[in-house]
Enzyme design. Structure first.
Site, PDB file in Angstrom:
ATOM      1  CB  SER A  83      22.480  24.889  59.359  1.00  0.00           C
ATOM      2  OG  SER A  83      23.825  24.783  58.950  1.00  0.00           O
TER       3      SER A  83
HETATM    4  N1  SAM Z   1      25.022  21.456  55.042  1.00  0.00           N
HETATM    5  C1  SAM Z   1      25.107  20.554  56.157  1.00  0.00           C
HETATM    6  C2  SAM Z   1      23.798  19.903  56.498  1.00  0.00           C
HETATM    7  O1  SAM Z   1      22.790  20.183  55.823  1.00  0.00           O
HETATM    8  O2  SAM Z   1      23.799  19.085  57.428  1.00  0.00           O
HETATM    9  C3  SAM Z   1      25.693  21.225  57.376  1.00  0.00           C
HETATM   10  C4  SAM Z   1      27.093  21.576  57.167  1.00  0.00           C
HETATM   11  S1  SAM Z   1      28.076  21.658  58.628  1.00  0.00           S
HETATM   12  C5  SAM Z   1      27.540  23.180  59.314  1.00  0.00           C
HETATM   13  C6  SAM Z   1      29.640  22.009  57.821  1.00  0.00           C
HETATM   14  C7  SAM Z   1      30.193  20.821  57.076  1.00  0.00           C
HETATM   15  O3  SAM Z   1      31.287  21.274  56.279  1.00  0.00           O
HETATM   16  C8  SAM Z   1      30.757  19.744  57.987  1.00  0.00           C
HETATM   17  O4  SAM Z   1      30.175  18.513  57.685  1.00  0.00           O
HETATM   18  C9  SAM Z   1      32.244  19.764  57.683  1.00  0.00           C
HETATM   19  O5  SAM Z   1      32.865  18.509  57.809  1.00  0.00           O
HETATM   20  C10 SAM Z   1      32.234  20.256  56.257  1.00  0.00           C
HETATM   21  N2  SAM Z   1      33.511  20.811  55.801  1.00  0.00           N
HETATM   22  C11 SAM Z   1      34.389  21.587  56.460  1.00  0.00           C
HETATM   23  N3  SAM Z   1      35.440  21.882  55.678  1.00  0.00           N
HETATM   24  C12 SAM Z   1      35.222  21.267  54.482  1.00  0.00           C
HETATM   25  C13 SAM Z   1      35.937  21.190  53.260  1.00  0.00           C
HETATM   26  N4  SAM Z   1      37.102  21.808  53.069  1.00  0.00           N
HETATM   27  N5  SAM Z   1      35.395  20.483  52.256  1.00  0.00           N
HETATM   28  C14 SAM Z   1      34.213  19.837  52.401  1.00  0.00           C
HETATM   29  N6  SAM Z   1      33.487  19.871  53.530  1.00  0.00           N
HETATM   30  C15 SAM Z   1      33.978  20.585  54.561  1.00  0.00           C
END
Ligand code: SAM
Length: 208
Positions: A52
């Site tokens: 993000s």
């Molecule tokens: N917080 C992260 C960082 O600091 O880099 C950025 C997060 S990114 C915007 C969203 C993340 O949520 C992705 O890596 C995606 O794979 C994960 N995601 C999506 N659905 C998910 C789920 N049901 N459980 C765990 N992770 C999930």
């Protein structure tokens, strides 16, 4: 970044500013994007996912009102950057990711940078962490149609959830406070700002 992107937009929490100053964001992005790591935008981290924008990380962290006694759950580890920021301020951080390669890379960063208060798990975070744990704070870093009840059930009382809630391609940042002494059995819900996150994919999120 600290002055031009965060303080200028109203981030004031000195613990958040200090953490954003200390965590080396360039080590959480792919090698070929390291020079852009401190730009004012989200960046790709592979697997169609993103780290993000710095301001969004700082804002969500500030909205959690953290202290060093807090145990925090992050749903969506991604690069691990948000978890590292949380780990500078909170007591313990639990973070869950559904994509194995992203989790492995994040775990390597936590080891290399010697974070010993971050606990990781591969799985569907739309169901929360499970294992009967309760968290003082929960941050969802992927867009969810609503905050699943199963996650609300894993929030301590008092406790705060910050999450992007709404449609698949546009959301609002929502702050949910559970505090039965103050609000009884009703959750206090506040809408902060429009935002766009990649989707939470899972049982209580969006379908793949
Ligand atoms: N917080 C992260 C960082 O600091 O880099 C950025 C997060 S990114 C915007 C969203 C993340 O949520 C992705 O890596 C995606 O794979 C994960 N995601 C999506 N659905 C998910 C789920 N049901 N459980 C765990 N992770 C999930």
């Amino acid at each position: 970044m600290i002055h031009s992107q965060l303080i200028s937009r109203g981030i004031t929490d000195k613990f958040v500013l200090d953490a954003m100053d200390k965590v080396p964001r360039h080590l959480f992005v792919p090698l070929d994007l390291q020079e852009e790591a401190y730009d004012d935008r989200a960046l790709p981290i592979g697997e169609n996912q993103t780290i993000s924008q710095p301001y969004m990380v700082a804002l969500m962290t500030e909205l959690l009102s953290l202290n060093n006694n807090c145990t925090v759950l992050e749903i969506g580890t991604g690069s691990g950057y948000q978890a590292a920021i949380l780990a500078h301020i909170a007591f313990k951080v639990y973070t869950i990711e559904r994509i194995p390669t992203l989790l492995q890379e994040a775990e390597k960063r936590f080891i290399d940078l010697r974070y010993n208060n971050i606990f990781t798990k591969l799985g569907d975070g739309s169901k929360g962490w499970g294992e009967g744990l309760l968290f003082d704070r929960i941050i969802i870093t992927a867009a969810t149609p609503s905050v699943p009840q199963v996650i609300i059930n894993q929030l301590a009382d008092p406790g705060i959830i910050v999450a992007p809630v709404g449609e698949r391609y546009s959301q609002s940042l929502v702050i949910i406070t559970k505090d039965t002494k103050k609000y009884g059995n009703t959750l206090n819900t506040q809408y902060q700002t429009p935002c766009i996150f990649v989707p939470l994919i899972g049982k209580y999120g969006w379908s793949d």
